[in-house]
Design an enzyme around this catalytic site. Structure first.
Site, PDB file in Angstrom:
ATOM      1  N   LYS A   1      10.922  67.859  33.658  1.00  0.00           N
ATOM      2  CA  LYS A   1       9.792  68.018  33.340  1.00  0.00           C
ATOM      3  C   LYS A   1       9.006  69.375  33.839  1.00  0.00           C
ATOM      4  O   LYS A   1       9.155  69.385  35.139  1.00  0.00           O
ATOM      5  CB  LYS A   1       8.676  66.910  33.375  1.00  0.00           C
ATOM      6  CG  LYS A   1       7.206  67.291  32.893  1.00  0.00           C
ATOM      7  CD  LYS A   1       6.288  66.066  33.306  1.00  0.00           C
ATOM      8  CE  LYS A   1       4.892  66.663  33.024  1.00  0.00           C
ATOM      9  NZ  LYS A   1       3.950  65.471  33.306  1.00  0.00           N
TER      10      LYS A   1
ATOM     11  N   HIS B   1       5.006  71.198  38.569  1.00  0.00           N
ATOM     12  CA  HIS B   1       3.875  71.613  38.165  1.00  0.00           C
ATOM     13  C   HIS B   1       3.351  72.837  38.809  1.00  0.00           C
ATOM     14  O   HIS B   1       3.433  72.836  39.988  1.00  0.00           O
ATOM     15  CB  HIS B   1       2.705  70.332  38.283  1.00  0.00           C
ATOM     16  CG  HIS B   1       2.871  69.216  37.499  1.00  0.00           C
ATOM     17  ND1 HIS B   1       3.841  68.262  37.887  1.00  0.00           N
ATOM     18  CD2 HIS B   1       2.427  68.650  36.232  1.00  0.00           C
ATOM     19  CE1 HIS B   1       3.453  67.152  37.184  1.00  0.00           C
ATOM     20  NE2 HIS B   1       2.852  67.464  36.077  1.00  0.00           N
TER      21      HIS B   1
END
Length: 473
Positions: free
Chosen positions: A140, A115
């Site tokens: 991700k 992230h």
């Protein structure tokens, strides 16, 4: 692309309520367990239930977990032992932690996450290549969109992973990144995250499950899907997403309509011209788009205002469906006594109203605050002009509001004193949020005929939709 409902519950009761409410074999639910005070993993993972992604983030990562790394590892190991379908681990926890979890994964798929809450790197490929080396089943990468072009970086990453046959979840956070959450299916994204409602979003810019499923049909998009959208700033209150996506769905077109939140029009066109098939143009770009259009097929070329662009043979073709919509609606009231019209405002919408009025044979006066700007505009268009303080001296039979006054969020509620209105007048307001603006409320009380901004929107959207559908043939 799958749609995953993301939840951050505070108790087991809340958690089980969500899981049982979405009990469908096709559903995936992410449960962020770090906020569950009475966590019971055995109860949480007991069947029957949908597939679950278990996430346990630390405070530094936006979660609530305050335990040690060893405690975190034990919790995730127990989750795997109890048969969770997915476990999410942060790449920042280090190779040792990630590899140790992967070695225990058995049937559980490990999602290795990264992230960036500050922005989006210009090139995510080096990071992606390093994360692949962990051996995680799914990579991700979530970054923050500072502008619309950041989504293109994410789309390119999806395409690279698809080529590598690597399962990936890639997205941009923030309002400017919402299109990455919708359009991922076109580029091979594994899944996208959704919230139960706007009030319980687990990430900035997250859309609701209902929006992704029932408005955008995000789970049905594929590499053949045609992309259309609204270019403007702001865009979040537009009704276009409801109108055009419903048309596409009813007519069984493999197409989707999204909101493009744009700051730099030229940058957007440079980044996305190969991706979209057609665009709606709204403030502040209806005039700025003019020199960027290759061909024009209607009267919009006379005054340089465009609200519709389609792509034909890689060329941008411009139209103004507002012009025909206003003209058509005004013609319904052609029996009005007199031929005097007044248009409030000096922006693109007001210019369109002036041309439409003059096309219908009305002597038209444009009204604003800046006399210098008004003179130039009136000379360019060929109409009369005056300032707001002189409005009372006019005797128009049609009064059109082309400003944003009366719009939800605008601190100025009224632009015209009620005393100026008369029973024999037709009042048209381009604002449609709210539908009954203060101007239209005053008009109804006075006994005027009215045309709402919603009527204008729906009329022009129908015309616009025909252009969109034609360019898919």
């Amino acid at each position: 692309m799958k749609i995953c409902l993301s939840t951050a519950p505070n108790s087991m009761r809340e958690t089980l309520k969500v899981i049982r409410g979405y009990h469908d074999a096709s559903n995936i639910i992410e449960v962020r367990i770090d906020g569950i005070k009475d966590l019971n993993l055995a109860q949480l993972l007991q069947h029957p239930r949908p597939k679950l992604i278990i996430t346990n983030r630390r405070r530094s990562e936006g979660g609530k977990f305050i335990g040690s790394a060893n405690q975190q590892f034990e919790i995730l190991s127990e989750t795997i032992r109890l048969g969770a379908e997915y476990v999410d681990v942060e790449y920042s926890w280090g190779d040792t932690f990630v590899n140790k979890i992967i070695s225990q994964s058995k049937e559980t798929k490990i999602i290795c996450s990264y992230h960036n809450f500050e922005g989006t790197q210009n090139n995510l490929d080096p990071l992606y290549r390093l994360m692949r080396k962990t051996g995680a089943h799914i990579i991700k990468i979530a970054t923050t969109a500072k502008g619309i072009a950041d989504n293109k970086v994410i789309f390119d990453l999806m395409k690279a992973a698809h080529k590598d046959r690597q399962k990936i979840i890639a997205l941009c956070m923030g309002e400017a990144g919402q299109i990455s959450r919708i359009l991922g299916g076109k580029f091979g994204n594994y899944l996208t995250y959704a919230s139960l409602s706007d009030q319980v979003r687990t990430a900035d810019g997250q859309l609701t499950y209902d929006e992704l499923k029932n408005i955008y049909h995000a789970d049905k998009l594929n590499h053949r899907t045609k992309i259309f959208g609204l270019v403007g700033n702001p865009v979040k209150h537009s009704k276009g997403i409801y109108f055009h996506n419903e048309v596409f769905s009813k007519k069984l077109h493999n197409a989707v309509y999204v909101n493009f939140l744009v700051n730099d029009l030229r940058l957007f066109l440079s980044a996305f011209q190969d991706l979209f098939s057609g665009l709606s143009i709204t403030m502040p770009f209806k005039e700025e788009i003019a020199p960027l259009i290759d061909k024009v097929y209607d009267d919009a070329s006379q005054f340089g205002v465009f609200n519709t662009v389609i792509k034909r043979r890689s060329k941008l073709v411009g139209f103004n469906t507002d012009l025909d919509a206003i003209s058509s609606l005004v013609k319904k009231h052609s029996k009005l006594n007199g031929k005097e019209a007044a248009v409030l405002g000096t922006g693109a919408t007001a210019k369109t109203m002036v041309y439409s009025s003059m096309r219908n044979g009305y002597r038209t006066t444009i009204i604003g605050r800046d006399s210098k700007k008004l003179k130039i505009l009136a000379r360019e268009i060929g109409c009369e002009w005056t300032t707001f303080d002189k409005l009372h001296s006019l005797n128009p039979h049609i009064l059109m509001n082309g400003t944003s006054v009366g719009m939800k969020g605008n601190p100025v509620r009224r632009i015209v004193h009620k005393e100026i209105l008369r029973k024999d007048m037709l009042i048209i307001d381009a604002v449609y949020n709210p539908v009954m603006t203060p101007l239209l409320q005053d008009a109804v009380q006075t006994g005027c005929k009215i045309i709402t901004g919603l009527e204008l929107f729906e009329k022009q959207a129908k015309l616009q939709s025909k252009y969109f559908i034609d360019c898919m043939k």
